[in-house]
Design an enzyme around this catalytic site. Sequence first.
Site, PDB file in Angstrom:
ATOM      1  N   GLU A   1     -21.810 -15.834  11.607  1.00 36.58           N
ATOM      2  CA  GLU A   1     -22.323 -16.289  10.119  1.00 36.58           C
ATOM      3  C   GLU A   1     -23.559 -16.857  10.061  1.00 36.58           C
ATOM      4  O   GLU A   1     -23.891 -17.760  10.343  1.00 36.58           O
ATOM      5  CB  GLU A   1     -21.174 -17.427   9.939  1.00 36.58           C
ATOM      6  CG  GLU A   1     -21.455 -18.154   8.377  1.00 36.58           C
ATOM      7  CD  GLU A   1     -21.023 -19.680   8.076  1.00 36.58           C
ATOM      8  OE1 GLU A   1     -20.009 -19.937   8.963  1.00 36.58           O
ATOM      9  OE2 GLU A   1     -21.061 -19.976   7.055  1.00 36.58           O
TER      10      GLU A   1
ATOM     11  N   LYS B   1     -19.835 -13.016   8.447  1.00 37.07           N
ATOM     12  CA  LYS B   1     -19.757 -13.936   7.365  1.00 37.07           C
ATOM     13  C   LYS B   1     -21.246 -14.329   6.663  1.00 37.07           C
ATOM     14  O   LYS B   1     -21.830 -15.319   7.124  1.00 37.07           O
ATOM     15  CB  LYS B   1     -19.064 -15.111   7.573  1.00 37.07           C
ATOM     16  CG  LYS B   1     -18.999 -16.253   6.756  1.00 37.07           C
ATOM     17  CD  LYS B   1     -17.777 -17.413   7.007  1.00 37.07           C
ATOM     18  CE  LYS B   1     -17.737 -18.594   5.867  1.00 37.07           C
ATOM     19  NZ  LYS B   1     -16.868 -19.237   6.014  1.00 37.07           N
TER      20      LYS B   1
HETATM   21  P1  13P Z   1     -18.532 -22.492   1.945  1.00 39.97           P
HETATM   22  O1  13P Z   1     -17.809 -21.651   1.292  1.00 39.97           O
HETATM   23  O2  13P Z   1     -18.167 -23.974   1.410  1.00 39.97           O
HETATM   24  O3  13P Z   1     -20.109 -22.073   1.844  1.00 39.97           O
HETATM   25  O4  13P Z   1     -18.168 -22.937   3.252  1.00 39.97           O
HETATM   26  C1  13P Z   1     -17.935 -21.805   4.203  1.00 39.97           C
HETATM   27  C2  13P Z   1     -18.162 -22.045   5.570  1.00 39.97           C
HETATM   28  O5  13P Z   1     -17.456 -21.922   6.383  1.00 39.97           O
HETATM   29  C3  13P Z   1     -19.608 -22.580   5.840  1.00 39.97           C
HETATM   30  O6  13P Z   1     -19.797 -22.627   7.202  1.00 39.97           O
END
Ligand code: 13P
Length: 340
Positions: free
Chosen positions: A178, A220
């Site tokens: 991510e 992500k």
């Molecule tokens: P949000 O969709 O609120 O951005 O959170 C996703 C997430 O896992 C952030 O690390």
Amino acid sequence: MDTRSELQATVEAMVQPGKGLLAADESGPTIAKRFKTIGIESTEENRRAYRNLLLSTPGLGEYVSGVILYQETLGQKADDGTPFAELAARNGIVPGIKVDLGKVALAHAPGDEITEGLDGLARRFVDYKQQGARFAKWRAVYNIAANLPSRLAIEANADSLARYAAISQEAGIVPIVEPEVLMDGDHTIERSAEVTEAVLHEVFHALHRHRVVLEHILLKPSMVLAGSESARPSSTAEIAAHTLRVLKRTVPAAVPGIVFLSGGQTPEEATANLDAMNRLGPLPWNLSFSYGRALQEPPLQAWKGAAAQVKEAQQALLKRARLNSAAALGKYDAAQENQD
Ligand code: 13P
């Protein structure tokens, strides 16, 4: 089962047409912030009761194939004594865990941040696996400003993400990679595209160097959009076009799934943007959601800590999950927002 077959089975369970992930892995300080908006205290029991509400939502597994949990939640139990990981699995939802330990200032790079948590990670995975986790998540954060993020931050975070992904795969755990380019600021969508392209390019270069098997990761990313304080907010069509262009330039087709974070978009925006991208297919990867706030805001507001509101909150969660499922197939219609 050998590690590769284990990773493959987990990826197949997580990446399914019309299904996405629920990010419910808020750390202690973050969940306290969310609870503050509904006026409840962040006690261990309140956190457990809230996660119990989310995970025991009837029918959630129809739209959600995986849930990201925080370490504390992985060790907690539902009202009937079932460990949360087991409850999720019973509903066809693969349990996973956030393993990074949050971000700190990056030394010698004012304004940039780096994510911590690599030391001892292989050992921690032994416990997490025993508790039922089959995938993991690590979030790197990039701030946009005139001179940010620096090359140093882009390279250092890519290296940490890749080391984390390699350690995860060796443990038989599917890594969600991510890299979040924040939407804070007044930058243009073009600037967001430029930064996101540089970030993703470096991340995939690092994954290659660390011998990460791309078929066994999920990406992500954040969507490409103008900063939240920009005088010219991006339209759905602009977000879809810019985001897909950047992803096509940087993400190999070997990656099975891309699951977006919502990053501060409203629930409706996050759904509409995902839908618009899927309508521009066919795409080389399954394109879906891994939303935190965009899935949880409606149930959180409906619940407000009241046991009598649990059913209503679950309905609110199920509705967002259903609409995002439609968006993951490019079949969302804004008129569905007005139906229950
Ligand atoms: P949000 O969709 O609120 O951005 O959170 C996703 C997430 O896992 C952030 O690390």
